[in-house]
Design an enzyme around this catalytic site. Structure first.
Site, PDB file in Angstrom:
ATOM      1  N   VAL A 168       0.824  -1.209   0.000  1.00 56.94           N
ATOM      2  CA  VAL A 168       0.000   0.000   0.000  1.00 56.94           C
ATOM      3  C   VAL A 168       0.861   1.262   0.000  1.00 56.94           C
ATOM      4  O   VAL A 168       0.697   2.143  -0.844  1.00 56.94           O
ATOM      5  CB  VAL A 168      -0.926  -0.001   1.243  1.00 56.94           C
ATOM      6  CG1 VAL A 168      -1.666   1.323   1.362  1.00 56.94           C
ATOM      7  CG2 VAL A 168      -1.896  -1.158   1.174  1.00 56.94           C
TER       8      VAL A 168
ATOM      9  N   LYS B  23      15.396  -3.228   2.512  1.00 55.29           N
ATOM     10  CA  LYS B  23      14.346  -2.840   1.562  1.00 55.29           C
ATOM     11  C   LYS B  23      14.590  -1.411   1.060  1.00 55.29           C
ATOM     12  O   LYS B  23      14.485  -1.135  -0.138  1.00 55.29           O
ATOM     13  CB  LYS B  23      12.986  -2.922   2.282  1.00 55.29           C
ATOM     14  CG  LYS B  23      11.810  -2.794   1.339  1.00 55.29           C
ATOM     15  CD  LYS B  23      10.531  -2.485   2.079  1.00 55.29           C
ATOM     16  CE  LYS B  23       9.716  -3.714   2.392  1.00 55.29           C
ATOM     17  NZ  LYS B  23       8.400  -3.369   2.977  1.00 55.29           N
TER      18      LYS B  23
ATOM     19  N   THR C 275      -5.617  -0.080   6.871  1.00 51.21           N
ATOM     20  CA  THR C 275      -6.995  -0.455   7.213  1.00 51.21           C
ATOM     21  C   THR C 275      -7.102  -0.659   8.714  1.00 51.21           C
ATOM     22  O   THR C 275      -6.416  -1.521   9.279  1.00 51.21           O
ATOM     23  CB  THR C 275      -7.378  -1.748   6.471  1.00 51.21           C
ATOM     24  OG1 THR C 275      -7.245  -1.493   5.079  1.00 51.21           O
ATOM     25  CG2 THR C 275      -8.799  -2.171   6.793  1.00 51.21           C
TER      26      THR C 275
ATOM     27  N   GLU D 123      -7.575   3.076   1.540  1.00 46.36           N
ATOM     28  CA  GLU D 123      -7.175   2.740   0.160  1.00 46.36           C
ATOM     29  C   GLU D 123      -8.087   1.653  -0.382  1.00 46.36           C
ATOM     30  O   GLU D 123      -8.582   0.821   0.365  1.00 46.36           O
ATOM     31  CB  GLU D 123      -5.703   2.321   0.117  1.00 46.36           C
ATOM     32  CG  GLU D 123      -5.327   1.134   0.988  1.00 46.36           C
ATOM     33  CD  GLU D 123      -5.468  -0.195   0.316  1.00 46.36           C
ATOM     34  OE1 GLU D 123      -5.566  -0.218  -0.920  1.00 46.36           O
ATOM     35  OE2 GLU D 123      -5.500  -1.213   1.033  1.00 46.36           O
TER      36      GLU D 123
ATOM     37  N   LEU E 191      -7.052  -0.013  -3.367  1.00 46.36           N
ATOM     38  CA  LEU E 191      -6.220  -0.562  -4.438  1.00 46.36           C
ATOM     39  C   LEU E 191      -6.314  -2.075  -4.450  1.00 46.36           C
ATOM     40  O   LEU E 191      -6.252  -2.703  -3.402  1.00 46.36           O
ATOM     41  CB  LEU E 191      -4.753  -0.184  -4.228  1.00 46.36           C
ATOM     42  CG  LEU E 191      -4.433   1.273  -3.897  1.00 46.36           C
ATOM     43  CD1 LEU E 191      -2.944   1.429  -3.604  1.00 46.36           C
ATOM     44  CD2 LEU E 191      -4.840   2.173  -5.047  1.00 46.36           C
TER      45      LEU E 191
ATOM     46  N   ASN F 194     -14.818  -3.870   1.939  1.00 47.15           N
ATOM     47  CA  ASN F 194     -14.156  -5.171   1.773  1.00 47.15           C
ATOM     48  C   ASN F 194     -15.067  -6.314   2.242  1.00 47.15           C
ATOM     49  O   ASN F 194     -15.126  -7.366   1.613  1.00 47.15           O
ATOM     50  CB  ASN F 194     -12.832  -5.204   2.547  1.00 47.15           C
ATOM     51  CG  ASN F 194     -11.682  -4.668   1.702  1.00 47.15           C
ATOM     52  OD1 ASN F 194     -11.888  -4.217   0.572  1.00 47.15           O
ATOM     53  ND2 ASN F 194     -10.472  -4.717   2.235  1.00 47.15           N
TER      54      ASN F 194
ATOM     55  N   GLY G 274     -15.596 -19.803  -7.212  1.00 50.54           N
ATOM     56  CA  GLY G 274     -14.280 -20.450  -7.239  1.00 50.54           C
ATOM     57  C   GLY G 274     -13.955 -21.112  -5.924  1.00 50.54           C
ATOM     58  O   GLY G 274     -14.848 -21.616  -5.224  1.00 50.54           O
TER      59      GLY G 274
ATOM     60  N   CYS H  44      -6.354  -8.991   2.591  1.00 48.01           N
ATOM     61  CA  CYS H  44      -7.371  -7.974   2.881  1.00 48.01           C
ATOM     62  C   CYS H  44      -8.699  -8.594   3.297  1.00 48.01           C
ATOM     63  O   CYS H  44      -9.105  -8.457   4.457  1.00 48.01           O
ATOM     64  CB  CYS H  44      -7.546  -7.083   1.664  1.00 48.01           C
ATOM     65  SG  CYS H  44      -6.000  -6.283   1.226  1.00 48.01           S
TER      66      CYS H  44
ATOM     67  N   LYS I 134      -4.487 -14.629  -6.248  1.00 47.68           N
ATOM     68  CA  LYS I 134      -5.161 -14.195  -7.479  1.00 47.68           C
ATOM     69  C   LYS I 134      -4.077 -13.908  -8.512  1.00 47.68           C
ATOM     70  O   LYS I 134      -2.894 -13.868  -8.166  1.00 47.68           O
ATOM     71  CB  LYS I 134      -6.036 -12.978  -7.215  1.00 47.68           C
ATOM     72  CG  LYS I 134      -5.255 -11.730  -6.843  1.00 47.68           C
ATOM     73  CD  LYS I 134      -6.168 -10.534  -6.822  1.00 47.68           C
ATOM     74  CE  LYS I 134      -5.386  -9.254  -6.752  1.00 47.68           C
ATOM     75  NZ  LYS I 134      -6.207  -8.083  -6.800  1.00 47.68           N
TER      76      LYS I 134
HETATM   77  C1  UGA Z   1      -9.150  -6.022  -2.112  1.00 49.26           C
HETATM   78  C2  UGA Z   1     -10.161  -4.979  -2.596  1.00 49.26           C
HETATM   79  O1  UGA Z   1     -10.716  -5.387  -3.857  1.00 49.26           O
HETATM   80  C3  UGA Z   1      -9.495  -3.607  -2.739  1.00 49.26           C
HETATM   81  O2  UGA Z   1     -10.482  -2.639  -3.103  1.00 49.26           O
HETATM   82  C4  UGA Z   1      -8.874  -3.212  -1.402  1.00 49.26           C
HETATM   83  O3  UGA Z   1      -8.193  -1.980  -1.476  1.00 49.26           O
HETATM   84  C5  UGA Z   1      -7.880  -4.287  -0.978  1.00 49.26           C
HETATM   85  O4  UGA Z   1      -8.571  -5.557  -0.886  1.00 49.26           O
HETATM   86  C6  UGA Z   1      -7.307  -3.886   0.344  1.00 49.26           C
HETATM   87  O5  UGA Z   1      -8.061  -3.804   1.318  1.00 49.26           O
HETATM   88  O6  UGA Z   1      -6.122  -3.570   0.410  1.00 49.26           O
HETATM   89  P1  UGA Z   1      -7.199  -7.471  -3.251  1.00 49.26           P
HETATM   90  O7  UGA Z   1      -7.137  -8.199  -1.944  1.00 49.26           O
HETATM   91  O8  UGA Z   1      -5.941  -7.002  -3.898  1.00 49.26           O
HETATM   92  O9  UGA Z   1      -8.149  -6.171  -3.106  1.00 49.26           O
HETATM   93  O10 UGA Z   1      -7.899  -8.461  -4.276  1.00 49.26           O
HETATM   94  P2  UGA Z   1      -9.300  -8.646  -5.020  1.00 49.26           P
HETATM   95  O11 UGA Z   1      -9.098  -8.441  -6.459  1.00 49.26           O
HETATM   96  O12 UGA Z   1     -10.368  -7.874  -4.371  1.00 49.26           O
HETATM   97  O13 UGA Z   1      -9.546 -10.218  -4.763  1.00 49.26           O
HETATM   98  C7  UGA Z   1      -9.648 -10.753  -3.450  1.00 49.26           C
HETATM   99  C8  UGA Z   1      -9.939 -12.230  -3.506  1.00 49.26           C
HETATM  100  O14 UGA Z   1     -11.255 -12.482  -3.959  1.00 49.26           O
HETATM  101  C9  UGA Z   1      -9.014 -13.047  -4.437  1.00 49.26           C
HETATM  102  O15 UGA Z   1      -8.619 -14.230  -3.797  1.00 49.26           O
HETATM  103  C10 UGA Z   1      -9.897 -13.370  -5.620  1.00 49.26           C
HETATM  104  O16 UGA Z   1      -9.538 -14.553  -6.259  1.00 49.26           O
HETATM  105  C11 UGA Z   1     -11.256 -13.473  -4.958  1.00 49.26           C
HETATM  106  N1  UGA Z   1     -12.387 -13.236  -5.887  1.00 49.26           N
HETATM  107  C12 UGA Z   1     -12.571 -12.005  -6.430  1.00 49.26           C
HETATM  108  C13 UGA Z   1     -13.267 -14.271  -6.184  1.00 49.26           C
HETATM  109  O17 UGA Z   1     -13.119 -15.408  -5.700  1.00 49.26           O
HETATM  110  N2  UGA Z   1     -14.323 -14.018  -7.021  1.00 49.26           N
HETATM  111  C14 UGA Z   1     -14.536 -12.805  -7.562  1.00 49.26           C
HETATM  112  O18 UGA Z   1     -15.524 -12.644  -8.317  1.00 49.26           O
HETATM  113  C15 UGA Z   1     -13.634 -11.774  -7.265  1.00 49.26           C
END
Ligand code: UGA
Length: 429
Positions: free
Chosen positions: A11, A35, A121, A151, A153, A208, A253, A260, A320
């Site tokens: 972040v 780092k 967070t 955030e 992101l 979230n 899935g 997060c 992911k």
């Molecule tokens: C998530 C949020 O989407 C961000 O908006 C937030 O800023 C972030 O957490 C955080 O709090 O820092 P992130 O954890 O990077 O982001 O990943 P996502 O793309 O949201 O996916 C999270 C998980 O859900 C993954 O394991 C993904 O495979 C799963 N997922 C996502 C599903 O199983 N199905 C879906 O339709 C979408």
């Protein structure tokens, strides 16, 4: 504007670099000297598409620098972001000790009016705690303001999410800080919502948690599809076209992972409990998520009539695609369980292998996807990387011992797989 970013993890590093790209002067701080040295040489310790290029460009322009010295960074800056980790405690609560320590260090360095922004967070009411910590260190109320600027992101997409966010949330109780935050985000053309600090803190946890619940909901529906013979892709498509529901986050899935959703949902449950509310729907979303992995493992046992001594290829380890992040990845629970039952595992992930090696002992890591599939009794798909979707199915079939694929991410069309002679098992269809 001059900014200090305390914490240079996913972040902090992305946010700091993007602020520098917008034209601000940013000092990123981290207590890990190795780092900081790496970052000063223009290299980054994580995989995030496009980030290394921006770090290099902005360090060369001198708009981005890195240090281990919090005091120096705070003294140089008008706005100080706290972007340190808030890992889960054993009981699911957010561990705020890093936030607390950093707040004390910031307080010790404040000499002029400073805006202190929570980026990490944190549970609702943390802003008040940070303010108290700073005051207790002898800093007068007039010399600082607290802001909550959560955030949103996504890893793998973080730069675009920063530059073109759906919204910017700023929780602020003073006009002076509000104006400074407005100036900071002026180059970004997205709606800004100003709220109280507490509301902003809740917006983050609630967003979230809502998305996690959406995934658990569609995963539950996928179970009904399996039991009734319907197809989850058709159901998701039919639901998602309703604008009130929306298409995104309706992919069934093996459940959500990452640093997060699982931890933020737990922390939201805990803070709700503390405040006197039993957040049952969110607890159930977490249960469904965990059951989804158990259900997948059951599918594997059934497809292979037991896994003892079987050679199993694995495509994908990260939680992911487009990230090397293994934190709370579903692959960890699934593969650990299969190993316990005596499966021989051969895995390939395009980016997450180095991180996976540290936490998944007893797994053979392969140099490419076909090596992982070679001679396997079955192939598992645990992350939907693009390169897996584009694979040569004929070649894949020829290297597998048995043409069995158990796909936890629904990356192939079941009809096409059947036509190509695969015994293809997926989720909810
Ligand atoms: C998530 C949020 O989407 C961000 O908006 C937030 O800023 C972030 O957490 C955080 O709090 O820092 P992130 O954890 O990077 O982001 O990943 P996502 O793309 O949201 O996916 C999270 C998980 O859900 C993954 O394991 C993904 O495979 C799963 N997922 C996502 C599903 O199983 N199905 C879906 O339709 C979408």
């Amino acid at each position: 504007m001059k900014i200090a970013m305390i914490g240079s993890g996913y972040v902090g590093l992305t946010t700091g670099t993007c602020f520098a790209e917008l034209g601000h002067k940013v000092i990123c701080v981290d207590n890990n000297a190795e780092k900081i040295e790496l970052l000063n040489s223009g290299k980054i310790p994580i995989f995030e598409p496009g980030l290394e290029k921006l770090v290099k460009k902005n360090t060369q322009k001198k708009s981005l620098s890195f240090t281990t010295d919090i005091s120096f960074a705070v003294k140089e800056s008008e706005v100080v972001f706290i972007a340190v980790g808030t890992p889960p405690k054993e009981n699911g609560e957010a561990d705020l000790s890093f936030v607390e320590n950093v707040s004390k260090e910031i307080a010790n360095a404040i000499t002029k009016y400073t805006v202190v922004v929570e980026k990490s967070t944190v549970p609702v009411e943390t802003g008040e705690k940070v303010a108290k910590t700073i005051e207790n260190a002898g800093i007068k109320k007039e010399l600082f303001d607290i802001v909550s600027n959560p955030e949103f992101l996504r890893e793998g997409n973080a730069i675009e999410d920063f530059m073109k966010p759906d919204r910017i949330v700023i929780g602020v109780n003073s006009n002076k800080a509000k104006e400074i935050m407005q100036k900071l985000y002026a180059p970004i053309n997205s709606p800004i919502i100003f709220t109280s600090i507490k509301s902003a803190e809740i917006i983050k946890h609630a967003s979230n948690s809502f998305l996690a619940t959406k995934i658990s909901f569609i995963n539950s529906v996928s179970r009904i599809c399996e039991l009734s013979g319907a197809n989850i892709d058709e159901v998701s498509a039919g639901m998602g076209l309703d604008k009130r529901i929306g298409k995104s986050f309706l992919n069934a899935g093996i459940g959500y992972g990452g640093f997060c959703f699982p931890k933020d949902a737990d922390a939201f449950i805990k803070i709700s409990e503390k405040l006197g509310y039993d957040f049952k729907i969110l607890k159930e979303a977490q249960n469904v998520n965990s059951n989804q992995k158990t259900h997948f493992i059951k599918k594997i046992h059934e497809s292979l009539s037991g896994v003892f001594g079987k050679k199993i290829g694995v495509w994908g380890l990260a939680f992911k695609p487009n990230t090397d992040d293994m934190r709370f990845a579903p692959s960890i629970d699934i593969l650990s369980e299969l190993k316990k039952y005596g499966a021989k595992l051969y895995a390939f992930d395009p980016q997450a292998q180095n991180n996976a090696k540290k936490i998944l002992p007893g797994i053979n890591f392969c140099t490419d996807l076909f090596e992982a599939a070679k001679g396997a009794d079955a192939l598992l798909i645990l992350t939907e990387w693009d390169e897996f979707k584009k694979t040569d199915l004929k070649k894949l079939k020829s290297v597998l011992k048995n043409p069995v694929i158990i796909d936890g991410r629904n990356i192939f069309d079941p009809k096409k797989m059947a036509e190509n002679g695969f015994n293809y098992v997926s989720i909810g269809r």
